[in-house]
Write a protein that holds these residues in place. Sequence first.
Motif, PDB file in Angstrom:
ATOM      1  N   ARG A  89       0.833  -1.211   0.000  1.00 41.32           N
ATOM      2  CA  ARG A  89       0.000   0.000   0.000  1.00 41.32           C
ATOM      3  C   ARG A  89       0.866   1.259   0.000  1.00 41.32           C
ATOM      4  NH1 ARG A  89      -5.499   0.790   0.667  1.00 41.32           N
ATOM      5  NH2 ARG A  89      -6.065   2.945   1.167  1.00 41.32           N
ATOM      6  N   HIS A  90       1.986   1.214   0.720  1.00 44.88           N
ATOM      7  CA  HIS A  90       2.885   2.371   0.709  1.00 44.88           C
ATOM      8  C   HIS A  90       3.460   2.590  -0.688  1.00 44.88           C
ATOM      9  CE1 HIS A  90       3.147   3.826   4.829  1.00 44.88           C
ATOM     10  NE2 HIS A  90       3.035   2.576   5.232  1.00 44.88           N
ATOM     11  N   ALA A  91       3.830   1.514  -1.372  1.00 43.83           N
ATOM     12  CA  ALA A  91       4.373   1.641  -2.721  1.00 43.83           C
ATOM     13  C   ALA A  91       3.329   2.217  -3.669  1.00 43.83           C
ATOM     14  CB  ALA A  91       4.867   0.283  -3.214  1.00 43.83           C
ATOM     15  N   GLU A  92       2.091   1.757  -3.524  1.00 42.84           N
ATOM     16  CA  GLU A  92       1.017   2.278  -4.378  1.00 42.84           C
ATOM     17  C   GLU A  92       0.741   3.751  -4.081  1.00 42.84           C
ATOM     18  OE1 GLU A  92      -1.272  -2.068  -4.737  1.00 42.84           O
ATOM     19  OE2 GLU A  92      -2.029  -0.517  -3.372  1.00 42.84           O
ATOM     20  N   ARG A  93       0.761   4.121  -2.809  1.00 42.46           N
ATOM     21  CA  ARG A  93       0.535   5.521  -2.460  1.00 42.46           C
ATOM     22  C   ARG A  93       1.669   6.409  -2.965  1.00 42.46           C
ATOM     23  NH1 ARG A  93      -0.085   7.486   3.721  1.00 42.46           N
ATOM     24  NH2 ARG A  93       2.176   7.171   3.688  1.00 42.46           N
ATOM     25  N   PHE A  94       2.872   5.880  -2.973  1.00 39.51           N
ATOM     26  CA  PHE A  94       4.016   6.609  -3.500  1.00 39.51           C
ATOM     27  C   PHE A  94       3.750   7.012  -4.945  1.00 39.51           C
ATOM     28  CE2 PHE A  94       8.673   6.685  -4.715  1.00 39.51           C
ATOM     29  CZ  PHE A  94       9.033   7.701  -3.859  1.00 39.51           C
ATOM     30  N   ASN A  95       3.187   6.090  -5.725  1.00 36.08           N
ATOM     31  CA  ASN A  95       2.867   6.391  -7.119  1.00 36.08           C
ATOM     32  C   ASN A  95       1.708   7.372  -7.244  1.00 36.08           C
ATOM     33  OD1 ASN A  95       4.843   5.078  -8.592  1.00 36.08           O
ATOM     34  ND2 ASN A  95       3.757   3.125  -8.606  1.00 36.08           N
ATOM     35  N   THR A  96       0.762   7.327  -6.302  1.00 31.93           N
ATOM     36  CA  THR A  96      -0.309   8.327  -6.307  1.00 31.93           C
ATOM     37  C   THR A  96       0.275   9.728  -6.140  1.00 31.93           C
ATOM     38  OG1 THR A  96      -1.928   6.764  -5.413  1.00 31.93           O
ATOM     39  CG2 THR A  96      -2.400   9.109  -5.128  1.00 31.93           C
ATOM     40  N   SER A  97       1.217   9.874  -5.228  1.00 30.76           N
ATOM     41  CA  SER A  97       1.887  11.165  -5.049  1.00 30.76           C
ATOM     42  C   SER A  97       2.634  11.567  -6.312  1.00 30.76           C
ATOM     43  CB  SER A  97       2.858  11.100  -3.864  1.00 30.76           C
ATOM     44  OG  SER A  97       2.181  10.877  -2.646  1.00 30.76           O
ATOM     45  N   ALA A  98       3.268  10.590  -6.961  1.00 33.28           N
ATOM     46  CA  ALA A  98       4.011  10.884  -8.182  1.00 33.28           C
ATOM     47  C   ALA A  98       3.090  11.448  -9.263  1.00 33.28           C
ATOM     48  CB  ALA A  98       4.728   9.629  -8.680  1.00 33.28           C
ATOM     49  N   LYS A  99       1.921  10.837  -9.428  1.00 32.33           N
ATOM     50  CA  LYS A  99       0.985  11.307 -10.452  1.00 32.33           C
ATOM     51  C   LYS A  99       0.542  12.742 -10.172  1.00 32.33           C
ATOM     52  CE  LYS A  99      -1.633   7.572 -10.104  1.00 32.33           C
ATOM     53  NZ  LYS A  99      -2.750   6.607 -10.296  1.00 32.33           N
ATOM     54  N   ILE A 100       0.238  13.033  -8.913  1.00 28.66           N
ATOM     55  CA  ILE A 100      -0.204  14.381  -8.559  1.00 28.66           C
ATOM     56  C   ILE A 100       0.882  15.410  -8.839  1.00 28.66           C
ATOM     57  CG2 ILE A 100      -0.898  15.849  -6.611  1.00 28.66           C
ATOM     58  CD1 ILE A 100      -2.228  13.321  -5.413  1.00 28.66           C
ATOM     59  N   MET A 101       2.128  15.013  -8.632  1.00 30.06           N
ATOM     60  CA  MET A 101       3.260  15.930  -8.793  1.00 30.06           C
ATOM     61  C   MET A 101       3.878  15.880 -10.191  1.00 30.06           C
ATOM     62  SD  MET A 101       3.493  17.631  -6.024  1.00 30.06           S
ATOM     63  CE  MET A 101       5.123  18.352  -6.164  1.00 30.06           C
ATOM     64  N   CYS A 102       3.169  15.259 -11.155  1.00 30.83           N
ATOM     65  CA  CYS A 102       3.636  15.195 -12.558  1.00 30.83           C
ATOM     66  C   CYS A 102       4.996  14.522 -12.662  1.00 30.83           C
ATOM     67  CB  CYS A 102       3.698  16.583 -13.185  1.00 30.83           C
ATOM     68  SG  CYS A 102       2.115  17.433 -13.236  1.00 30.83           S
ATOM     69  N   MET A 103       5.178  13.456 -11.893  1.00 30.22           N
ATOM     70  CA  MET A 103       6.431  12.721 -11.889  1.00 30.22           C
ATOM     71  C   MET A 103       6.183  11.315 -12.423  1.00 30.22           C
ATOM     72  SD  MET A 103       7.621  14.058  -8.116  1.00 30.22           S
ATOM     73  CE  MET A 103       9.378  13.836  -8.138  1.00 30.22           C
ATOM     74  N   PRO A 104       7.188  10.655 -12.963  1.00 32.27           N
ATOM     75  CA  PRO A 104       6.992   9.301 -13.507  1.00 32.27           C
ATOM     76  C   PRO A 104       6.746   8.290 -12.390  1.00 32.27           C
ATOM     77  CG  PRO A 104       9.316   9.860 -13.538  1.00 32.27           C
ATOM     78  CD  PRO A 104       8.587  11.116 -13.136  1.00 32.27           C
ATOM     79  N   GLU A 105       5.778   7.426 -12.604  1.00 34.85           N
ATOM     80  CA  GLU A 105       5.535   6.367 -11.631  1.00 34.85           C
ATOM     81  C   GLU A 105       6.666   5.339 -11.688  1.00 34.85           C
ATOM     82  OE1 GLU A 105       1.469   4.816 -11.434  1.00 34.85           O
ATOM     83  OE2 GLU A 105       0.889   6.448 -12.780  1.00 34.85           O
ATOM     84  N   LEU A 106       6.825   4.614 -10.585  1.00 31.43           N
ATOM     85  CA  LEU A 106       7.830   3.563 -10.507  1.00 31.43           C
ATOM     86  C   LEU A 106       7.122   2.209 -10.513  1.00 31.43           C
ATOM     87  CD1 LEU A 106       8.785   6.095  -8.519  1.00 31.43           C
ATOM     88  CD2 LEU A 106      10.711   4.566  -8.112  1.00 31.43           C
ATOM     89  N   PRO A 107       7.742   1.174 -11.055  1.00 34.91           N
ATOM     90  CA  PRO A 107       7.147  -0.157 -10.949  1.00 34.91           C
ATOM     91  C   PRO A 107       6.994  -0.534  -9.469  1.00 34.91           C
ATOM     92  CG  PRO A 107       8.948  -0.149 -12.539  1.00 34.91           C
ATOM     93  CD  PRO A 107       9.010   1.159 -11.814  1.00 34.91           C
ATOM     94  N   VAL A 108       5.780  -0.897  -9.079  1.00 35.40           N
ATOM     95  CA  VAL A 108       5.522  -1.173  -7.666  1.00 35.40           C
ATOM     96  C   VAL A 108       6.404  -2.311  -7.156  1.00 35.40           C
ATOM     97  CG1 VAL A 108       3.776  -2.033  -6.049  1.00 35.40           C
ATOM     98  CG2 VAL A 108       3.189  -0.226  -7.664  1.00 35.40           C
ATOM     99  N   ASP A 109       6.634  -3.319  -8.009  1.00 33.69           N
ATOM    100  CA  ASP A 109       7.458  -4.436  -7.546  1.00 33.69           C
ATOM    101  C   ASP A 109       8.896  -3.996  -7.300  1.00 33.69           C
ATOM    102  OD1 ASP A 109       7.873  -4.050 -10.278  1.00 33.69           O
ATOM    103  OD2 ASP A 109       8.356  -6.151 -10.652  1.00 33.69           O
ATOM    104  N   VAL A 110       9.387  -3.024  -8.073  1.00 37.95           N
ATOM    105  CA  VAL A 110      10.746  -2.522  -7.860  1.00 37.95           C
ATOM    106  C   VAL A 110      10.815  -1.702  -6.568  1.00 37.95           C
ATOM    107  CG1 VAL A 110      12.582  -1.055  -8.791  1.00 37.95           C
ATOM    108  CG2 VAL A 110      11.291  -2.574 -10.311  1.00 37.95           C
ATOM    109  N   ILE A 111       9.772  -0.923  -6.297  1.00 38.59           N
ATOM    110  CA  ILE A 111       9.737  -0.189  -5.030  1.00 38.59           C
ATOM    111  C   ILE A 111       9.822  -1.168  -3.870  1.00 38.59           C
ATOM    112  CG2 ILE A 111       8.419   1.375  -3.557  1.00 38.59           C
ATOM    113  CD1 ILE A 111       7.023   2.438  -6.049  1.00 38.59           C
ATOM    114  N   ARG A 112       9.004  -2.211  -3.905  1.00 36.84           N
ATOM    115  CA  ARG A 112       9.003  -3.198  -2.820  1.00 36.84           C
ATOM    116  C   ARG A 112      10.343  -3.918  -2.726  1.00 36.84           C
ATOM    117  NH1 ARG A 112       3.880  -6.631  -1.289  1.00 36.84           N
ATOM    118  NH2 ARG A 112       5.463  -7.065   0.281  1.00 36.84           N
ATOM    119  N   GLN A 113      10.915  -4.252  -3.874  1.00 39.41           N
ATOM    120  CA  GLN A 113      12.214  -4.919  -3.855  1.00 39.41           C
ATOM    121  C   GLN A 113      13.293  -4.013  -3.258  1.00 39.41           C
ATOM    122  OE1 GLN A 113      12.879  -6.119  -7.937  1.00 39.41           O
ATOM    123  NE2 GLN A 113      11.044  -7.418  -7.935  1.00 39.41           N
TER     124      GLN A 113
END
Length: 359
Positions: A89-113
């Motif tokens: 959930r933290h990794a997914e929320r990280f990408n939510t913040s990225a979208k709001i800030m016009c930043m590229p999302e990261l692969p969730v599995d790479v964040i977790r890894q």
Amino acid sequence: MGLFPITRTTTPKPKPADDALSFGKALTDHMFLMNYDEGKGWHSPRIVPYGPISMDPATTVLHYGQAIFDGLKAFRGSDGQIRLFRAQRHAERFNTSAKIMCMPELPVDVIRQSFEALVAVDQEWVPHKPGTSLYLRPTVIATDVMLGVHPAHSYLYFLILSPVGSYYKEGVKPVKILASDTHVRAVKGGLGEAKTAANYAASLAGQRDAEAAGYTQVLYLDGVQRKFLDEVGTMNIMIRIGDEVITPPLAGTILDGVTRNSALQLMRDWGLRVSERPISIEEVMQAGRDGTLREMWGTGTAAVVSPVGTLGYKGENVVINGGETGELTQKLYDTITGIQYGRSNDPHGWTSVVPAEAA
């Protein structure tokens, strides 16, 4: 991306004693880095010795604030295993913040890894004493070198770790909070639901003024009518009035807190009446006056659950539950921390064990 290359430090730091830990002061021996370039995507993930990041004075994050971060924890259980709490959930929320800030999302599995790999490398830094943990701070910053207001084309992801004790020096004890209709944290359509550096800069003046008035934290009201509860400091807020537990809805101005979500799920599991609805400061103060305000608490990764003993507003203070931690507040704290340390059943699969071979 598979396993990550690791360059281990040749000068390991002394590790602080568990009893001496505060929040966020000590930092571990290594960090995780990964770069993004437009047209190439995310690349070059690696673990290296902890150290300074060199930046040109014209690096865009320094001028336009394009930065996001998140925060989660790893816990050492009595069984010796290290567990991450709600890493997905933290990794997914990280990408939510990225979208709001016009930043590229990261692969969730790479964040977790990255979480698992860096914790595995610095696993000796995970403290042993109950109430302590290892805090993870994933961050992305814009790294273009130029002056110009637009989304950057290059970014740096980094992950650092910090062994921590209690967020509040009071520990899990009721705190005093001050509701402010002077300072505004966020408005709908802004950055309120993103975990971005700008939100925390916006909170500093309110926090300063609350502390100067003798309170631990500031309770923000909505930025338009300055009437409805928003967030308290860096936490989500919950109120128990009569037999109803109330928390402000996710309506674009507050962070989708992972601990908030966990507490709501648990209380619904327990059959409690839980409402996500707007609630005015006057409704809360009136409940405090007439004795129906039973409990009030903040939720967040750093403090987990922080009971509120006194609420101040416009020169009036109401004392909640005699200034003592409420029964439900304590039950939530005990249940969530029990799951985090592996002492209790984890019915929703919120924890994940960090494998020793993760690095």
